[in-house]
Structure formats: structure tokens, C-alpha cells
Design a protein around this motif. Structure first.
Motif, PDB file in Angstrom:
ATOM      1  N   MET A 275       0.858  -1.187   0.000  1.00 60.68           N
ATOM      2  CA  MET A 275       0.000   0.000   0.000  1.00 60.68           C
ATOM      3  C   MET A 275       0.888   1.229   0.000  1.00 60.68           C
ATOM      4  O   MET A 275       1.735   1.390   0.881  1.00 60.68           O
ATOM      5  CB  MET A 275      -0.921   0.018   1.223  1.00 60.68           C
ATOM      6  CG  MET A 275      -1.706   1.311   1.387  1.00 60.68           C
ATOM      7  SD  MET A 275      -2.834   1.680   0.041  1.00 60.68           S
ATOM      8  CE  MET A 275      -4.123   0.510   0.388  1.00 60.68           C
ATOM      9  N   ASN A 276       0.714   2.066  -1.004  1.00 60.14           N
ATOM     10  CA  ASN A 276       1.517   3.286  -1.126  1.00 60.14           C
ATOM     11  C   ASN A 276       0.564   4.481  -1.081  1.00 60.14           C
ATOM     12  O   ASN A 276      -0.155   4.743  -2.031  1.00 60.14           O
ATOM     13  CB  ASN A 276       2.283   3.271  -2.447  1.00 60.14           C
ATOM     14  CG  ASN A 276       3.388   4.292  -2.490  1.00 60.14           C
ATOM     15  OD1 ASN A 276       4.544   3.931  -2.622  1.00 60.14           O
ATOM     16  ND2 ASN A 276       3.076   5.569  -2.404  1.00 60.14           N
TER      17      ASN A 276
ATOM     18  N   ASN B  31       1.752  10.172  -8.744  1.00 64.14           N
ATOM     19  CA  ASN B  31       2.842   9.206  -8.859  1.00 64.14           C
ATOM     20  C   ASN B  31       2.409   7.823  -8.388  1.00 64.14           C
ATOM     21  O   ASN B  31       2.742   6.809  -9.001  1.00 64.14           O
ATOM     22  CB  ASN B  31       4.060   9.667  -8.046  1.00 64.14           C
ATOM     23  CG  ASN B  31       4.687  10.928  -8.598  1.00 64.14           C
ATOM     24  OD1 ASN B  31       4.526  11.262  -9.764  1.00 64.14           O
ATOM     25  ND2 ASN B  31       5.409  11.634  -7.748  1.00 64.14           N
ATOM     26  N   VAL B  32       1.657   7.784  -7.301  1.00 65.23           N
ATOM     27  CA  VAL B  32       1.150   6.523  -6.774  1.00 65.23           C
ATOM     28  C   VAL B  32       0.198   5.877  -7.783  1.00 65.23           C
ATOM     29  O   VAL B  32       0.262   4.668  -8.022  1.00 65.23           O
ATOM     30  CB  VAL B  32       0.444   6.734  -5.414  1.00 65.23           C
ATOM     31  CG1 VAL B  32      -0.293   5.491  -4.981  1.00 65.23           C
ATOM     32  CG2 VAL B  32       1.448   7.164  -4.369  1.00 65.23           C
ATOM     33  N   ASP B  33      -0.650   6.676  -8.395  1.00 69.34           N
ATOM     34  CA  ASP B  33      -1.562   6.147  -9.408  1.00 69.34           C
ATOM     35  C   ASP B  33      -0.777   5.474 -10.530  1.00 69.34           C
ATOM     36  O   ASP B  33      -1.140   4.382 -10.985  1.00 69.34           O
ATOM     37  CB  ASP B  33      -2.440   7.278  -9.950  1.00 69.34           C
ATOM     38  CG  ASP B  33      -3.448   6.787 -10.951  1.00 69.34           C
ATOM     39  OD1 ASP B  33      -4.188   5.826 -10.655  1.00 69.34           O
ATOM     40  OD2 ASP B  33      -3.499   7.368 -12.067  1.00 69.34           O
TER      41      ASP B  33
ATOM     42  N   ILE C 247       0.729  -3.395  -6.219  1.00 69.88           N
ATOM     43  CA  ILE C 247       0.760  -2.133  -5.483  1.00 69.88           C
ATOM     44  C   ILE C 247      -0.633  -1.518  -5.482  1.00 69.88           C
ATOM     45  O   ILE C 247      -1.262  -1.383  -6.531  1.00 69.88           O
ATOM     46  CB  ILE C 247       1.768  -1.142  -6.094  1.00 69.88           C
ATOM     47  CG1 ILE C 247       3.190  -1.698  -5.966  1.00 69.88           C
ATOM     48  CG2 ILE C 247       1.672   0.218  -5.392  1.00 69.88           C
ATOM     49  CD1 ILE C 247       4.255  -0.796  -6.556  1.00 69.88           C
ATOM     50  N   TYR C 248      -1.092  -1.189  -4.287  1.00 71.14           N
ATOM     51  CA  TYR C 248      -2.359  -0.471  -4.112  1.00 71.14           C
ATOM     52  C   TYR C 248      -2.036   0.946  -3.665  1.00 71.14           C
ATOM     53  O   TYR C 248      -1.042   1.170  -2.985  1.00 71.14           O
ATOM     54  CB  TYR C 248      -3.237  -1.176  -3.071  1.00 71.14           C
ATOM     55  CG  TYR C 248      -3.765  -2.482  -3.558  1.00 71.14           C
ATOM     56  CD1 TYR C 248      -5.047  -2.577  -4.079  1.00 71.14           C
ATOM     57  CD2 TYR C 248      -2.980  -3.637  -3.529  1.00 71.14           C
ATOM     58  CE1 TYR C 248      -5.528  -3.792  -4.550  1.00 71.14           C
ATOM     59  CE2 TYR C 248      -3.452  -4.844  -3.997  1.00 71.14           C
ATOM     60  CZ  TYR C 248      -4.723  -4.915  -4.509  1.00 71.14           C
ATOM     61  OH  TYR C 248      -5.198  -6.103  -4.978  1.00 71.14           O
ATOM     62  N   GLY C 249      -2.851   1.879  -4.051  1.00 72.27           N
ATOM     63  CA  GLY C 249      -2.605   3.260  -3.705  1.00 72.27           C
ATOM     64  C   GLY C 249      -3.748   3.882  -2.947  1.00 72.27           C
ATOM     65  O   GLY C 249      -4.887   3.427  -3.017  1.00 72.27           O
ATOM     66  N   ALA C 250      -3.413   4.907  -2.216  1.00 73.35           N
ATOM     67  CA  ALA C 250      -4.416   5.718  -1.530  1.00 73.35           C
ATOM     68  C   ALA C 250      -4.111   7.165  -1.865  1.00 73.35           C
ATOM     69  O   ALA C 250      -2.963   7.589  -1.840  1.00 73.35           O
ATOM     70  CB  ALA C 250      -4.335   5.502  -0.016  1.00 73.35           C
TER      71      ALA C 250
END
Length: 67
Positions: A34-35, A45-47, A56-59
Motif C-alpha cells: 500500500m503506497n 505518482n502513486v496512481d 501495489i495499491y494506492g491511496a
């Protein structure tokens, strides 16, 4: 299975070896990550990371320092 629940892989500290590190995670037993984003730029950037790596999952978020 290991799930890293809070990593900032988009941080500039990883600019030199980010791709090598991210590609090595599954071999090290880290199957999910989780980033969280902390600003509009880091959330973008996370997207991009979530689209490139299926583990990788993003918030999306805003840290109080940049709110």
C-alpha cells in the motif's frame, strides 16, 4: 504472504533504484504493498505505480503539511 501496509515508494529517496526494488518485492515475499499519496503530485505518482505493478495499491490523500 507479506503485505506492506504503508510505504512511500514514490519518494525521491528511491529515485535511483525504485524499479529494481519494486520488481524484487515478490521474490522477497512481499506480495502486496500500500503506497499512500501525500499531495496531489505524489498521489499522481502513486496512481502511475498502481497501473504498472499489479501488487501495489494506492491511496490518494493530502498530508497536513501540504493541505
Amino acid at each position: 504472504m507479506l503485505f506492506d501496509t504503508h510505504a512511500h515508494m514514490d519518494d525521491h529517496a528511491f529515485d535511483e533504484d525504485r524499479e529494481v526494488l519494486l520488481e524484487s518485492l515478490p521474490d522477497q515475499g512481499i506480495e502486496l504493498l500500500m503506497n499512500p499519496g501525500c499531495s496531489l503530485e505524489s498521489s499522481r505518482n502513486v496512481d502511475a505505480l498502481t497501473k504498472r505493478y499489479d501488487y501495489i495499491y494506492g491511496a490518494v490523500g493530502s498530508h497536513p503539511d501540504v493541505a
